[in-house]
Write an enzyme that holds these catalytic residues in place. Structure first.
Site, short mmCIF file in Angstrom:
data_model
loop_
_atom_site.label_atom_id
_atom_site.label_comp_id
_atom_site.label_asym_id
_atom_site.label_seq_id
_atom_site.Cartn_x
_atom_site.Cartn_y
_atom_site.Cartn_z
N GLU A 114 0.89 -1.01 0.38
CA GLU A 114 0.26 -0.13 -0.31
C GLU A 114 0.94 0.92 -0.22
O GLU A 114 2.17 1.29 0.64
CB GLU A 114 -1.42 -0.37 1.76
CG GLU A 114 -2.15 0.01 0.95
CD GLU A 114 -2.95 -0.76 0.33
OE1 GLU A 114 -3.16 -0.14 -1.39
OE2 GLU A 114 -2.99 -1.42 0.71
N GLY A 118 -15.75 4.54 -3.14
CA GLY A 118 -15.46 4.64 -1.76
C GLY A 118 -15.35 3.84 -0.75
O GLY A 118 -15.31 4.23 0.45
N LEU A 149 -11.98 -0.24 -3.28
CA LEU A 149 -11.93 -1.12 -4.21
C LEU A 149 -11.74 -0.39 -5.49
O LEU A 149 -11.72 -1.56 -6.62
CB LEU A 149 -13.45 -1.68 -4.23
CG LEU A 149 -13.28 -2.71 -2.82
CD1 LEU A 149 -14.86 -3.59 -2.64
CD2 LEU A 149 -12.47 -3.17 -2.36
N SER A 163 -12.89 1.61 -7.53
CA SER A 163 -14.32 1.70 -8.85
C SER A 163 -14.29 2.92 -9.94
O SER A 163 -14.49 2.54 -11.28
CB SER A 163 -15.94 2.32 -7.97
OG SER A 163 -15.42 3.81 -7.38
N SER A 164 -12.58 3.67 -9.76
CA SER A 164 -12.04 4.61 -10.40
C SER A 164 -11.93 3.42 -11.62
O SER A 164 -12.23 3.98 -12.79
CB SER A 164 -11.39 5.51 -9.87
OG SER A 164 -10.55 5.46 -9.36
N GLU A 181 -6.79 9.87 -14.21
CA GLU A 181 -6.87 10.31 -12.63
C GLU A 181 -5.98 11.10 -12.36
O GLU A 181 -6.46 11.80 -11.46
CB GLU A 181 -7.00 8.97 -12.36
CG GLU A 181 -7.49 8.08 -10.34
CD GLU A 181 -8.06 7.02 -10.82
OE1 GLU A 181 -8.00 7.08 -8.90
OE2 GLU A 181 -8.43 6.85 -10.82
N ASP A 208 -3.87 0.33 -9.14
CA ASP A 208 -5.34 -0.10 -9.68
C ASP A 208 -5.81 -0.06 -11.15
O ASP A 208 -6.17 -1.05 -11.27
CB ASP A 208 -6.47 1.32 -8.99
CG ASP A 208 -6.45 1.53 -7.62
OD1 ASP A 208 -5.71 1.12 -7.30
OD2 ASP A 208 -6.27 2.90 -7.15
N TYR A 248 -4.38 11.43 1.57
CA TYR A 248 -4.07 10.61 0.75
C TYR A 248 -2.85 11.62 -0.24
O TYR A 248 -1.63 11.71 0.08
CB TYR A 248 -4.96 9.91 -0.71
CG TYR A 248 -3.59 8.81 -1.51
CD1 TYR A 248 -4.23 7.67 -1.36
CD2 TYR A 248 -3.48 9.59 -3.13
CE1 TYR A 248 -3.90 7.65 -2.47
CE2 TYR A 248 -2.88 9.32 -3.32
CZ TYR A 248 -3.22 7.16 -3.49
OH TYR A 248 -2.32 6.61 -4.30
#
Length: 386
Positions: free
Chosen positions: A35, A126, A129, A131-132, A164, A176, A228
């Protein structure tokens, strides 16, 4: 066609009065470990999940793009001749941003036709996971085929990341989009974010009688705002102070020097990235040598590092992970950018419901928000469905 693809096709026909040229989809992802290492040019080990975003797309005879979705009212209209990050907003920026990023990368879209697009998804928004990325990658594979572009999967992942970063304004790495593009059933994707070399890593979850529980905290986060970006900046500042381009160049042997050169907070941020990179490598080795039941300690150590050094978890995440392990999970950790979203637990399949109930009970007893808990399976990446 699956029922979902048939439903998306029907929704497109209802919206635009004709059948789509095709339907493409891309999955969300879970990060098994690694991460906030991606934008530091480090190592990650995500996998695509069996929750997807679908794009039903029909070609037009002009240069107009029309966007609709099953989850929002109204229609967004844009011209391929006037795309810019400043003119995009909301969920449509993830789709239009891909087209803009293609042009920004030097791809000639001068002869590209306009498109009618209908989006549907069962990737929770949100929840950490991605989604974007699922939206960006579904759009990317559709555009590539319809506009007859010569783009491989990593190139499309790169374009999704640029969309993004620049169109949406979220300072994410490649993790991602790479997971969404490169996923395979029952495999994770090992990605070196420096070289962009990637290869599948067998997980053998079914063979070992294991399942992945996603524990959505229902605390929503947004990468484009808040902590972030602060962590991104802290890592960049730490690298600069240590005289390296990225924290990929720092190893465990350099941590003593880093502790002397950095303020206490920046040092902890750096220590997380350095130790997390090593945990990814150790997880890949352990999966090959001993199988998935042996990676629990690495998952738990990653969770502790995100909680204590990088400080990106929330109480709902921390308690869910602790409760899952106490109830018999092999290991548990937050997944995604943090500040909400989801955690995952690697669990014996026959104990999945029992562990889920234990987690829900622990959070209820603590007076914290009720989680949404479900299983996911490592699944195939972006593809054409119709």
């Amino acid at each position: 066609m699956t029922d979902r693809v048939a439903a998306v096709t029907a929704a497109f026909e209802a919206a635009y009065g004709r059948l789509p040229t095709g339907v493409w989809s891309a999955p969300g992802r879970v990060n098994l470990i690694g991460e906030h290492t991606d934008y530091n040019n480090g190592y990650v080990l995500p996998f695509a999940i069996n929750r997807r975003t679908w794009a039903a797309v029909g070609m037009r005879e002009d240069r107009t793009v029309r966007l609709r979705s099953t989850f929002a009212d109204g229609e967004t209209t844009a011209s391929l001749d006037a795309l810019s990050p400043d003119a995009m907003g909301g969920w449509s920026a993830y789709v239009l941003g891909v087209a803009w990023a293609m042009a920004d990368a030097g791809i000639d879209l001068g002869e590209a036709s306009g498109l009618d697009i209908l989006i549907d998804s069962d990737v929770p928004v949100g929840a950490g996971l991605s989604s974007s990325a699922a939206l960006e990658c579904a759009a990317g594979v559709a555009f590539t085929e319809l506009w007859t572009l010569d783009l491989d999967k990593i190139a499309l992942a790169r374009i999704g990341r640029v969309a993004e970063n620049k169109a949406v304004g979220a300072p994410t790495g490649l993790l991602d989009q790479a997971a969404s593009m490169l996923g395979e059933e029952d495999h994770a994707v090992f990605l070196d974010c420096d070289t962009e070399a990637a290869h599948p890593v067998p997980l053998h979850l079914k063979q070992e009688g294991l399942a992945i529980l996603v524990m959505n905290s229902n605390v929503e986060h947004e990468h484009a705002t808040g902590g972030y970006g602060d962590r991104f900046a802290s890592c960049a500042n730490g690298a600069k102070a240590l005289g390296v381009a990225t924290l990929r160049e720092i190893g465990a042997d350099d941590l003593t020097r880093a502790e002397g050169a950095l303020d206490e907070e920046t040092y902890r941020r750096v220590r997380h990235v350095v130790t997390e990179n090593q945990r990814v490598l150790d997880t890949v080795d352990t999966l090959a040598a001993a199988g998935p039941r042996a990676i629990g300690d690495l998952m738990n150590a990653s969770q502790a590092s995100m909680r204590d050094d990088f400080e990106i978890t929330v109480p709902e995440i921390d308690l869910a992970c602790d409760a899952a392990v106490l109830a018999g999970a092999v290991g548990a950790r937050m997944t995604g950018g943090g500040f909400g979203g989801s955690s995952i637990a690697l669990v014996p399949a026959e104990k999945a419901q029992e562990i889920a109930s234990a987690v829900q009970g622990a959070l209820s007893d603590a007076g914290l928000r009720e989680p949404t808990i479900f299983t996911v399976a490592p699944s195939q990446g972006a593809r054409r469905d119709r």
